[in-house]
Design a protein around this motif. Structure first.
Motif, PDB file in Angstrom:
ATOM      1  N   TRP A 266      46.896  24.677  33.452  1.00 52.47           N
ATOM      2  CA  TRP A 266      45.681  24.236  32.768  1.00 52.47           C
ATOM      3  C   TRP A 266      45.602  22.705  32.759  1.00 52.47           C
ATOM      4  O   TRP A 266      44.558  22.124  33.039  1.00 52.47           O
ATOM      5  CB  TRP A 266      45.687  24.775  31.345  1.00 52.47           C
ATOM      6  CG  TRP A 266      44.476  24.400  30.554  1.00 52.47           C
ATOM      7  CD1 TRP A 266      44.294  23.252  29.840  1.00 52.47           C
ATOM      8  CD2 TRP A 266      43.281  25.155  30.418  1.00 52.47           C
ATOM      9  NE1 TRP A 266      43.063  23.259  29.252  1.00 52.47           N
ATOM     10  CE2 TRP A 266      42.414  24.414  29.589  1.00 52.47           C
ATOM     11  CE3 TRP A 266      42.851  26.383  30.903  1.00 52.47           C
ATOM     12  CZ2 TRP A 266      41.155  24.866  29.246  1.00 52.47           C
ATOM     13  CZ3 TRP A 266      41.602  26.824  30.554  1.00 52.47           C
ATOM     14  CH2 TRP A 266      40.766  26.083  29.737  1.00 52.47           C
TER      15      TRP A 266
ATOM     16  N   GLN B 106      40.305  17.850  38.162  1.00 51.28           N
ATOM     17  CA  GLN B 106      38.849  17.872  38.050  1.00 51.28           C
ATOM     18  C   GLN B 106      38.304  16.639  37.335  1.00 51.28           C
ATOM     19  O   GLN B 106      37.106  16.508  37.151  1.00 51.28           O
ATOM     20  CB  GLN B 106      38.393  19.134  37.321  1.00 51.28           C
ATOM     21  CG  GLN B 106      38.627  20.393  38.111  1.00 51.28           C
ATOM     22  CD  GLN B 106      38.227  21.637  37.342  1.00 51.28           C
ATOM     23  OE1 GLN B 106      38.029  21.614  36.129  1.00 51.28           O
ATOM     24  NE2 GLN B 106      38.106  22.747  38.068  1.00 51.28           N
ATOM     25  N   GLY B 107      39.196  15.747  36.940  1.00 49.50           N
ATOM     26  CA  GLY B 107      38.767  14.520  36.285  1.00 49.50           C
ATOM     27  C   GLY B 107      38.403  14.688  34.825  1.00 49.50           C
ATOM     28  O   GLY B 107      37.812  13.794  34.226  1.00 49.50           O
ATOM     29  N   ARG B 108      38.755  15.821  34.259  1.00 53.96           N
ATOM     30  CA  ARG B 108      38.475  16.059  32.843  1.00 53.96           C
ATOM     31  C   ARG B 108      39.723  15.816  32.019  1.00 53.96           C
ATOM     32  O   ARG B 108      40.835  15.927  32.508  1.00 53.96           O
ATOM     33  CB  ARG B 108      38.011  17.498  32.621  1.00 53.96           C
ATOM     34  CG  ARG B 108      36.675  17.786  33.246  1.00 53.96           C
ATOM     35  CD  ARG B 108      36.213  19.159  32.899  1.00 53.96           C
ATOM     36  NE  ARG B 108      37.204  20.116  33.391  1.00 53.96           N
ATOM     37  CZ  ARG B 108      37.061  21.420  33.353  1.00 53.96           C
ATOM     38  NH1 ARG B 108      35.982  21.945  32.830  1.00 53.96           N
ATOM     39  NH2 ARG B 108      37.977  22.218  33.839  1.00 53.96           N
ATOM     40  N   ARG B 109      39.520  15.505  30.781  1.00 50.34           N
ATOM     41  CA  ARG B 109      40.642  15.326  29.865  1.00 50.34           C
ATOM     42  C   ARG B 109      41.018  16.696  29.292  1.00 50.34           C
ATOM     43  O   ARG B 109      40.182  17.371  28.703  1.00 50.34           O
ATOM     44  CB  ARG B 109      40.219  14.385  28.752  1.00 50.34           C
ATOM     45  CG  ARG B 109      41.350  13.666  28.180  1.00 50.34           C
ATOM     46  CD  ARG B 109      40.909  12.335  27.599  1.00 50.34           C
ATOM     47  NE  ARG B 109      41.990  11.811  26.807  1.00 50.34           N
ATOM     48  CZ  ARG B 109      42.986  11.126  27.342  1.00 50.34           C
ATOM     49  NH1 ARG B 109      42.999  10.886  28.621  1.00 50.34           N
ATOM     50  NH2 ARG B 109      43.961  10.685  26.597  1.00 50.34           N
ATOM     51  N   PRO B 110      42.280  17.114  29.464  1.00 48.18           N
ATOM     52  CA  PRO B 110      42.675  18.428  28.929  1.00 48.18           C
ATOM     53  C   PRO B 110      42.722  18.416  27.400  1.00 48.18           C
ATOM     54  O   PRO B 110      42.771  17.351  26.781  1.00 48.18           O
ATOM     55  CB  PRO B 110      44.063  18.656  29.525  1.00 48.18           C
ATOM     56  CG  PRO B 110      44.540  17.336  29.966  1.00 48.18           C
ATOM     57  CD  PRO B 110      43.362  16.469  30.184  1.00 48.18           C
TER      58      PRO B 110
ATOM     59  N   ARG C 262      44.100  18.370  23.790  1.00 46.52           N
ATOM     60  CA  ARG C 262      45.274  17.628  23.299  1.00 46.52           C
ATOM     61  C   ARG C 262      46.446  18.546  22.990  1.00 46.52           C
ATOM     62  O   ARG C 262      47.592  18.127  23.043  1.00 46.52           O
ATOM     63  CB  ARG C 262      44.895  16.843  22.054  1.00 46.52           C
ATOM     64  CG  ARG C 262      43.912  15.741  22.320  1.00 46.52           C
ATOM     65  CD  ARG C 262      43.553  15.023  21.037  1.00 46.52           C
ATOM     66  NE  ARG C 262      44.551  14.072  20.633  1.00 46.52           N
ATOM     67  CZ  ARG C 262      44.488  12.774  20.905  1.00 46.52           C
ATOM     68  NH1 ARG C 262      43.473  12.304  21.577  1.00 46.52           N
ATOM     69  NH2 ARG C 262      45.432  11.970  20.485  1.00 46.52           N
TER      70      ARG C 262
ATOM     71  N   ASN D  51      42.752  20.545  34.973  1.00 41.62           N
ATOM     72  CA  ASN D  51      41.846  19.628  34.274  1.00 41.62           C
ATOM     73  C   ASN D  51      41.972  18.205  34.796  1.00 41.62           C
ATOM     74  O   ASN D  51      40.968  17.509  34.961  1.00 41.62           O
ATOM     75  CB  ASN D  51      42.097  19.666  32.768  1.00 41.62           C
ATOM     76  CG  ASN D  51      41.420  20.841  32.115  1.00 41.62           C
ATOM     77  OD1 ASN D  51      40.212  20.920  32.086  1.00 41.62           O
ATOM     78  ND2 ASN D  51      42.218  21.768  31.621  1.00 41.62           N
ATOM     79  N   VAL D  52      43.191  17.768  35.056  1.00 37.35           N
ATOM     80  CA  VAL D  52      43.393  16.409  35.569  1.00 37.35           C
ATOM     81  C   VAL D  52      42.787  16.278  36.962  1.00 37.35           C
ATOM     82  O   VAL D  52      42.130  15.277  37.277  1.00 37.35           O
ATOM     83  CB  VAL D  52      44.894  16.053  35.572  1.00 37.35           C
ATOM     84  CG1 VAL D  52      45.157  14.779  36.353  1.00 37.35           C
ATOM     85  CG2 VAL D  52      45.399  15.900  34.142  1.00 37.35           C
TER      86      VAL D  52
END
Length: 113
Positions: A18, A25-29, A31, A22-23
């Motif tokens: 996961w 795809q450039g999204r912040r996973p 927390r 996310n990384v």
């Protein structure tokens, strides 16, 4: 003990996948995913050590791989806090973790192999 360890590492694999997806795809996973990933791996390691103490001899390769996976994970975290993103660290962490997980599942499912 070995089954519980494998279950914990399965959770760590899912959380790590996961995080990685996310990384990429450039999204912040979320927390919570990093503590889940690290915590599940830590708990799985504790159960793996207990199984080793109880006489499970097929785990020596897993112990060596676990040490390497942890070392690369710590290096990744340290570099990330310094602001660096070093792709070879991530690649080594992932490849060693895959080898570790496959070996652990093999020892769990086929103890006499």
């Amino acid at each position: 003990m070995l089954g519980i360890s494998t279950l914990c590492f399965t959770v760590a694999v899912i959380a790590g996948a996961w995080l990685g997806i996310n990384v990429l795809q450039g999204r912040r996973p979320l927390r919570v995913m990093k503590p889940v990933h690290v915590g599940a791996a830590l708990i799985g390691s504790i159960f793996m050590i207990i199984a080793l103490i109880n006489g499970e001899q097929g785990l020596m390769l897993n112990v060596a791989l676990a040490v390497a996976v942890v070392a690369f994970g710590v290096l990744m975290s340290w570099a990330r806090k310094k602001g660096y993103l070093i792709a070879p660290l991530y690649v080594c962490h992932i490849l060693l973790a895959v080898l570790f997980y496959l070996s652990l599942v093999s020892v769990t499912l086929f103890p006499n192999f």
